[in-house]
Enzyme design. Structure first.
Site, PDB file in Angstrom:
ATOM      1  N   ARG A 234       0.840  -1.193   0.000  1.00 53.86           N
ATOM      2  CA  ARG A 234       0.000   0.000   0.000  1.00 53.86           C
ATOM      3  C   ARG A 234       0.877   1.245   0.000  1.00 53.86           C
ATOM      4  NH1 ARG A 234      -3.331  -2.470  -1.829  1.00 53.86           N
ATOM      5  NH2 ARG A 234      -5.495  -2.821  -1.257  1.00 53.86           N
ATOM      6  N   GLU A 263      -4.041   7.399  -5.267  1.00 52.12           N
ATOM      7  CA  GLU A 263      -4.236   6.688  -6.535  1.00 52.12           C
ATOM      8  C   GLU A 263      -5.557   7.116  -7.161  1.00 52.12           C
ATOM      9  OE1 GLU A 263      -3.749   2.443  -6.144  1.00 52.12           O
ATOM     10  OE2 GLU A 263      -1.802   2.641  -5.179  1.00 52.12           O
ATOM     11  N   HIS A 281      -0.419  -0.038  -9.905  1.00 57.98           N
ATOM     12  CA  HIS A 281      -1.192  -0.956  -9.043  1.00 57.98           C
ATOM     13  C   HIS A 281      -1.666  -2.182  -9.840  1.00 57.98           C
ATOM     14  CE1 HIS A 281      -3.657  -1.048  -5.074  1.00 57.98           C
ATOM     15  NE2 HIS A 281      -3.377  -2.274  -5.475  1.00 57.98           N
ATOM     16  N   LEU A 282      -0.677  -2.918 -10.324  1.00 58.11           N
ATOM     17  CA  LEU A 282      -0.974  -4.069 -11.200  1.00 58.11           C
ATOM     18  C   LEU A 282      -0.867  -5.408 -10.493  1.00 58.11           C
ATOM     19  CD1 LEU A 282       0.874  -3.189 -14.556  1.00 58.11           C
ATOM     20  CD2 LEU A 282      -1.570  -3.032 -14.026  1.00 58.11           C
ATOM     21  N   GLY A 283      -0.572  -5.393  -9.186  1.00 60.14           N
ATOM     22  CA  GLY A 283      -0.288  -6.655  -8.481  1.00 60.14           C
ATOM     23  C   GLY A 283      -1.330  -7.736  -8.694  1.00 60.14           C
TER      24      GLY A 283
END
Ligand SMILES: NC(=O)C1=CN([C@@H]2O[C@H](COP(=O)(O)OP(=O)(O)OC[C@H]3O[C@@H](n4cnc5c(N)ncnc54)[C@H](O)[C@@H]3O)[C@@H](O)[C@H]2O)C=CC1
Ligand SMILES: O=C(O)CCC(=O)C(=O)O
Length: 325
Positions: A234, A263, A281-283
């Site tokens: 985060r 974001e 934020h592609l996790g």
């Protein structure tokens, strides 16, 4: 026709719709949860709402949803759901805690390798016509010390994968089971030791009042100059201003970020630095993770609407019983 309306407010896997409509269990409606007026209007008739991470379910949204019984988050972090407000409103909240952890762990490993070997920078240079081999000398992982901050689901998966690269893996997590750590070949340490020794540091903590800014001014005074930091947990756990200062002044060697304090984030001083690798934020962005997340969130909705126990519930509102309609 189903008596229940399930509102899908973020883009979820089609499997979520299949589960929700099984045997006519619910009528599915869609709304763009980032369009606030549209969300509030659609919530007026919703018995359940399913979200990913873009839609905010806060006190205002809950007040607009008099029939709401359950909020299901298709993923891990509940930062976009006001759980105490939901509990007070008698609304059950569930997440899908194991759905996307393999994808998130693999993405953290990808970022770590990318920052170690300057993969994105070299890729961009070559696509711009520059054969800049001498600019992109990297470092090996083998023999280096990896510090894992948070040895939970994702931290453990990352630790196991990077131990296979012959890294020495240490972790700081005061709540971790020492036996679990030993089984992964991980040595639990103090935060001080982790900061002093890590050459790579990967963050896998929840964001809360204890972890916000944990890697900030003080931490950056105590780390090695060859440290490379990965944050796919985060934004805000690593203080972005202090990270920028540490990178700019050469107090650390690099950083790779998937998450940001605000974001979406399309403009940050960090993006100007050569030794920073970034992804938006592609996790959890794989079809495998999204199928599991959507399915699990939808299953939780069906259980909640049927008045059954929900294994992934994160609260226990007193008034969560579902009145017959
Ligand atoms: N980039 C992405 O797309 C994704 C990010 N995430 C994020 O990754 C993070 C980790 O997720 P999980 O591993 O599933 O969570 P988890 O709950 O399984 O693990 C968190 C670990 O942190 C430890 N911890 C909590 N407070 C701590 C503290 N103050 N100091 C040290 N350790 C502490 C806990 O004991 C636990 O072992 C979360 O922030 C989650 O939201 C999760 C999925 C995808
Ligand atoms: O892509 C998403 O849905 C966000 C993933 C995430 O950060 C989480 O599940 O905590």
């Amino acid at each position: 026709m189903s008596p229940y309306v399930a509102l899908i407010a973020d883009a979820l896997s089609p499997q979520a719709v299949q589960v929700l409509t099984r045997d006519g269990a619910a009528e599915v409606r869609h709304v763009d949860g980032t369009d606030r007026p549209a969300l509030l209007a659609a919530l007026a008739e919703a018995d359940a709402v399913l979200v990913r991470s873009a839609t905010r379910i806060d006190a205002e949204a809950l007040a607009a949803a008099p029939r709401l019984k359950v909020v299901a988050r298709a993923g891990v972090g509940l930062d976009n759901v006001d759980v105490p407000a939901a509990t007070a409103a008698g609304v059950l909240v569930a997440n899908a805690p194991a759905s996307n952890v393999v994808s998130a762990a693999e993405h953290a490993v990808a970022l770590l390798l990318a920052v170690a070997r300057h993969v994105p920078q070299a890729h961009s240079a070559l696509k711009d016509g520059r054969w800049a081999r001498s600019s992109y000398t990297g470092v090996e992982l083998a023999g280096k010390t990896l510090g894992v901050l948070g040895l939970g689901r994702i931290g453990s998966l990352v630790a196991r994968r990077l131990a296979a690269f012959d890294m020495e893996v240490i972790a700081y997590d005061p709540y971790a089971d020492p036996e679990h750590a030993r089984s992964l070949g991980v040595r639990l340490t103090s935060l001080d030791e982790l900061l002093a020794r890590a050459q790579f540091l990967t963050v896998h903590l929840p964001l809360n009042e204890r972890t916000a800014g944990l890697i900030g001014f003080d931490a950056f005074q105590r780390v090695r100059t060859d440290l490379r930091i990965v944050n796919a947990a985060r934004g805000g756990i690593v203080d972005e201003q202090e990270l920028y200062a540490a990178l700019k002044e050469g107090r650390i060697a690099g950083a790779a970020l998937d998450v940001y304090a605000q974001e979406p984030c399309t403009d940050s001083p960090l993006f100007e630095l050569d030794n920073v690798v970034t992804t938006p934020h592609l996790g959890a962005s794989t079809p495998e993770a999204q199928e599991r997340a959507g399915t699990q969130a939808a299953e939780s909705v069906l259980l909640a609407l049927a008045g059954m126990p929900v294994p992934d519930a994160v609260n226990a509102p007193r008034d969560a019983s579902v009145p017959a309609r």
